[in-house]
Design a protein around this motif. Structure first.
Motif, PDB file in Angstrom:
ATOM      1  N   VAL A  73       4.418   9.021  -0.520  1.00  0.00           N
ATOM      2  CA  VAL A  73       4.885   8.798   0.846  1.00  0.00           C
ATOM      3  C   VAL A  73       6.040   9.739   1.156  1.00  0.00           C
ATOM      4  CG1 VAL A  73       4.178   6.365   0.865  1.00  0.00           C
ATOM      5  CG2 VAL A  73       6.504   6.980   0.131  1.00  0.00           C
ATOM      6  N   HIS A  74       6.397   9.804   2.428  1.00  0.00           N
ATOM      7  CA  HIS A  74       7.559  10.597   2.835  1.00  0.00           C
ATOM      8  C   HIS A  74       8.820   9.881   2.353  1.00  0.00           C
ATOM      9  CE1 HIS A  74      10.573  12.458   5.435  1.00  0.00           C
ATOM     10  NE2 HIS A  74       9.694  13.441   5.640  1.00  0.00           N
ATOM     11  N   PRO A  75       9.859  10.617   1.906  1.00  0.00           N
ATOM     12  CA  PRO A  75      11.103   9.971   1.462  1.00  0.00           C
ATOM     13  C   PRO A  75      11.702   9.039   2.512  1.00  0.00           C
ATOM     14  CG  PRO A  75      11.100  12.273   0.830  1.00  0.00           C
ATOM     15  CD  PRO A  75       9.887  12.079   1.684  1.00  0.00           C
ATOM     16  N   GLU A 116      16.626  10.173  -6.627  1.00  0.00           N
ATOM     17  CA  GLU A 116      15.830   9.002  -7.014  1.00  0.00           C
ATOM     18  C   GLU A 116      14.894   8.584  -5.879  1.00  0.00           C
ATOM     19  OE1 GLU A 116      18.796   6.752 -10.171  1.00  0.00           O
ATOM     20  OE2 GLU A 116      19.231   6.665  -8.008  1.00  0.00           O
ATOM     21  N   VAL A 117      15.381   8.699  -4.657  1.00  0.00           N
ATOM     22  CA  VAL A 117      14.518   8.399  -3.507  1.00  0.00           C
ATOM     23  C   VAL A 117      13.341   9.360  -3.472  1.00  0.00           C
ATOM     24  CG1 VAL A 117      14.374   8.489  -0.984  1.00  0.00           C
ATOM     25  CG2 VAL A 117      16.310   7.349  -2.073  1.00  0.00           C
ATOM     26  N   SER A 118      13.629  10.639  -3.660  1.00  0.00           N
ATOM     27  CA  SER A 118      12.571  11.650  -3.630  1.00  0.00           C
ATOM     28  C   SER A 118      11.564  11.441  -4.751  1.00  0.00           C
ATOM     29  CB  SER A 118      13.183  13.053  -3.723  1.00  0.00           C
ATOM     30  OG  SER A 118      14.035  13.299  -2.630  1.00  0.00           O
ATOM     31  N   ARG A 119      12.067  11.021  -5.919  1.00  0.00           N
ATOM     32  CA  ARG A 119      11.176  10.791  -7.057  1.00  0.00           C
ATOM     33  C   ARG A 119      10.209   9.636  -6.767  1.00  0.00           C
ATOM     34  NH1 ARG A 119      14.718   9.595 -10.603  1.00  0.00           N
ATOM     35  NH2 ARG A 119      15.231  11.787 -10.995  1.00  0.00           N
ATOM     36  N   LEU A 120      10.723   8.511  -6.248  1.00  0.00           N
ATOM     37  CA  LEU A 120       9.852   7.375  -5.943  1.00  0.00           C
ATOM     38  C   LEU A 120       8.862   7.736  -4.840  1.00  0.00           C
ATOM     39  CD1 LEU A 120       8.985   4.418  -6.226  1.00  0.00           C
ATOM     40  CD2 LEU A 120      10.754   3.824  -4.545  1.00  0.00           C
ATOM     41  N   PHE A 159      12.950  -0.192  -8.488  1.00  0.00           N
ATOM     42  CA  PHE A 159      13.765   0.810  -7.796  1.00  0.00           C
ATOM     43  C   PHE A 159      14.878   0.167  -6.977  1.00  0.00           C
ATOM     44  CE2 PHE A 159      14.555   3.158  -3.854  1.00  0.00           C
ATOM     45  CZ  PHE A 159      14.988   4.369  -4.356  1.00  0.00           C
ATOM     46  N   SER A 160      14.541  -0.841  -6.183  1.00  0.00           N
ATOM     47  CA  SER A 160      15.504  -1.409  -5.238  1.00  0.00           C
ATOM     48  C   SER A 160      16.564  -2.279  -5.904  1.00  0.00           C
ATOM     49  CB  SER A 160      14.772  -2.231  -4.172  1.00  0.00           C
ATOM     50  OG  SER A 160      14.076  -3.320  -4.768  1.00  0.00           O
ATOM     51  N   SER A 161      16.378  -2.613  -7.184  1.00  0.00           N
ATOM     52  CA  SER A 161      17.356  -3.452  -7.883  1.00  0.00           C
ATOM     53  C   SER A 161      18.554  -2.650  -8.393  1.00  0.00           C
ATOM     54  CB  SER A 161      16.683  -4.172  -9.058  1.00  0.00           C
ATOM     55  OG  SER A 161      16.226  -3.238 -10.016  1.00  0.00           O
ATOM     56  N   GLN A 178       0.824  -1.202   0.000  1.00  0.00           N
ATOM     57  CA  GLN A 178       0.000   0.000   0.000  1.00  0.00           C
ATOM     58  C   GLN A 178       0.864   1.260   0.000  1.00  0.00           C
ATOM     59  OE1 GLN A 178      -3.388   0.331  -0.258  1.00  0.00           O
ATOM     60  NE2 GLN A 178      -3.396  -1.893  -0.618  1.00  0.00           N
ATOM     61  N   LEU A 179       1.988   1.191   0.680  1.00  0.00           N
ATOM     62  CA  LEU A 179       2.860   2.365   0.744  1.00  0.00           C
ATOM     63  C   LEU A 179       3.657   2.540  -0.542  1.00  0.00           C
ATOM     64  CD1 LEU A 179       4.076   1.984   4.439  1.00  0.00           C
ATOM     65  CD2 LEU A 179       2.572   3.768   3.526  1.00  0.00           C
ATOM     66  N   ILE A 180       4.237   1.467  -1.044  1.00  0.00           N
ATOM     67  CA  ILE A 180       4.988   1.515  -2.309  1.00  0.00           C
ATOM     68  C   ILE A 180       4.611   0.273  -3.107  1.00  0.00           C
ATOM     69  CG2 ILE A 180       7.254   1.641  -3.417  1.00  0.00           C
ATOM     70  CD1 ILE A 180       8.370   2.682  -0.751  1.00  0.00           C
ATOM     71  N   PRO A 181       3.926   0.405  -4.216  1.00  0.00           N
ATOM     72  CA  PRO A 181       3.523  -0.762  -5.011  1.00  0.00           C
ATOM     73  C   PRO A 181       4.709  -1.677  -5.307  1.00  0.00           C
ATOM     74  CG  PRO A 181       2.474   1.215  -5.846  1.00  0.00           C
ATOM     75  CD  PRO A 181       3.459   1.665  -4.806  1.00  0.00           C
ATOM     76  N   SER A 182       4.464  -2.985  -5.231  1.00  0.00           N
ATOM     77  CA  SER A 182       5.550  -3.970  -5.334  1.00  0.00           C
ATOM     78  C   SER A 182       6.334  -3.863  -6.644  1.00  0.00           C
ATOM     79  CB  SER A 182       4.979  -5.381  -5.173  1.00  0.00           C
ATOM     80  OG  SER A 182       3.960  -5.619  -6.129  1.00  0.00           O
ATOM     81  N   LYS A 183       5.661  -3.617  -7.768  1.00  0.00           N
ATOM     82  CA  LYS A 183       6.365  -3.533  -9.058  1.00  0.00           C
ATOM     83  C   LYS A 183       7.332  -2.356  -9.060  1.00  0.00           C
ATOM     84  CE  LYS A 183       5.613  -3.271 -14.049  1.00  0.00           C
ATOM     85  NZ  LYS A 183       4.606  -3.185 -15.150  1.00  0.00           N
ATOM     86  N   ALA A 184       6.856  -1.225  -8.576  1.00  0.00           N
ATOM     87  CA  ALA A 184       7.711  -0.033  -8.532  1.00  0.00           C
ATOM     88  C   ALA A 184       8.891  -0.259  -7.588  1.00  0.00           C
ATOM     89  CB  ALA A 184       6.905   1.180  -8.086  1.00  0.00           C
TER      90      ALA A 184
END
Length: 358
Positions: free
Chosen positions: A327-329, A317-321, A307-309, A297-303
């Motif tokens: 959500v808060h960075p 990049e953190v701020s963009r996601l 990102f984390s890979s 719910q906070l960060i969709p799994s696909k996104a």
């Protein structure tokens, strides 16, 4: 909180009756004849061996002119005093039980009144828990200790933890709000995320209002010593109630904790009466399901997978996601650290900020 006068002796209603007979110059034999009772039966009433019945009270009123209600009230009070005197012997046990609780903290937070005697404190604590004895409290909260022993490396203080949970149940029971709607709550998820993404003064009240519209009671309470508690979810008369401790006020932990509790509300209403979530979440399947739901719910799994890979991740990049997910960075950075993709001392962790307590 009501004050109860504890008797240390008893007056039988028959003693009062005997005083009225003496004042009017009636012998027991004469009065027994006038009220159509055997002298033996009247003697047993006077000595407390028999109770004054409604029928006898009416007869006493006719002969003595003293209302029947007076005699019935005496009898009722005598029965209450008898029960309280019998229970007085158990007060020593209740006092020892009460000494195990963080009463100073509970008084400071105005959960119970400040009282001088230990007997009064024990009585107030029983009333706070809505139980009649320490044994009843053990029956009500014994399951909590077993649950915590199974799910945490640190075993919390059961007395402190039970008081913290009871506080929620006491407050939620008196709250007035609409019927719970899972559909309404689900539709409020973006608003909840937005509120937590940039919490300003009064954000707690804003969150309460958002959840209240869906029929969910939300409370924030300081944690008590040795509770190690993040939050709790329970149901009062079919209506969900959530309480947060603000124990770890960092944006990522606090936000995730709230969403973890909301997962219990949405997914697990019929699975358990109460969910107590300590600093360390257990490996229980329901807790794991709540963790997965909250993360998605906070960060969709696909996104998140995309990102984390990445080998290296910048603040931009953190701020963009965070902006895309709403959500808060700090939530992004906290998840990276939790999954050990970065260390807790990484430069990105500067984006983790503390959410104000109010």
């Amino acid at each position: 909180m009501p004050t109860t006068i504890q008797p240390d002796y008893m007056v039988f209603p028959g003693e009062i009756l005997a005083e009225h007979l003496e004042a009017r110059g009636f012998s027991q034999k004469e009065f027994a004849t006038r009220v159509h009772l055997s002298e033996k039966h009247l003697s047993h009433i006077i000595t407390g061996k028999k109770s004054i019945t409604a029928e006898s009270a009416v007869k006493f009123e006719m002969v003595l002119g003293v209302p029947a209600k007076f005699w019935m009230d005496l009898e009722s009070q005598h029965k209450l005093d008898t029960l309280r005197l019998e229970g007085h012997a158990d007060m020593a046990e209740a006092v020892e039980w009460a000494k195990r609780f963080p009463l100073k903290d509970m008084i400071a937070m105005k959960w119970i009144p400040a009282l001088s005697s230990w007997e009064a404190k024990a009585d107030a604590l029983l009333r706070f828990f809505s139980v009649s004895s320490p044994k009843a409290w053990e029956t009500q909260f014994g399951e909590i200790l077993g649950q915590c022993r199974r799910t945490a490396s640190k075993t919390p203080n059961i007395e402190s933890l039970s008081a913290w949970v009871q506080r929620l149940e006491n407050q939620a029971r008196n709250a007035s709000m609409p019927e719970y709607s899972a559909r309404k709550l689900s539709s409020q998820i973006p608003a909840i995320k937005k509120c937590l993404a940039s919490p300003s003064s009064g954000y707690q009240e804003h969150l309460r209002q958002i959840l209240s519209e869906a029929g969910v009671y939300l409370a924030f309470e300081d944690h008590l010593p040795k509770t190690f508690i993040n939050g709790v979810t329970t149901w009062i008369s079919g209506r969900p109630a959530v309480q947060m401790s603000h124990r770890y006020p960092f944006s990522d932990i606090f936000t995730f904790s709230i969403f973890h509790e909301l997962a219990h509300v949405i997914l697990h209403q019929d699975k358990a009466h109460r969910f107590i979530d300590l600093t360390e979440y257990s490996q229980d399947p329901l807790e794991e399901e709540a963790n997965s739901w909250a993360a998605d719910q906070l960060i969709p799994s696909k996104a998140w997978r995309t990102f984390s890979s990445r080998v290296t991740i910048s603040i931009a990049e953190v701020s963009r996601l965070a902006s895309e997910a709403g959500v808060h960075p700090g939530v992004v950075v906290g998840r990276l650290a939790f999954e050990r993709k970065i260390g807790w001392n990484d430069r990105l962790c500067r984006l983790r900020v503390k959410i104000p307590a109010a």
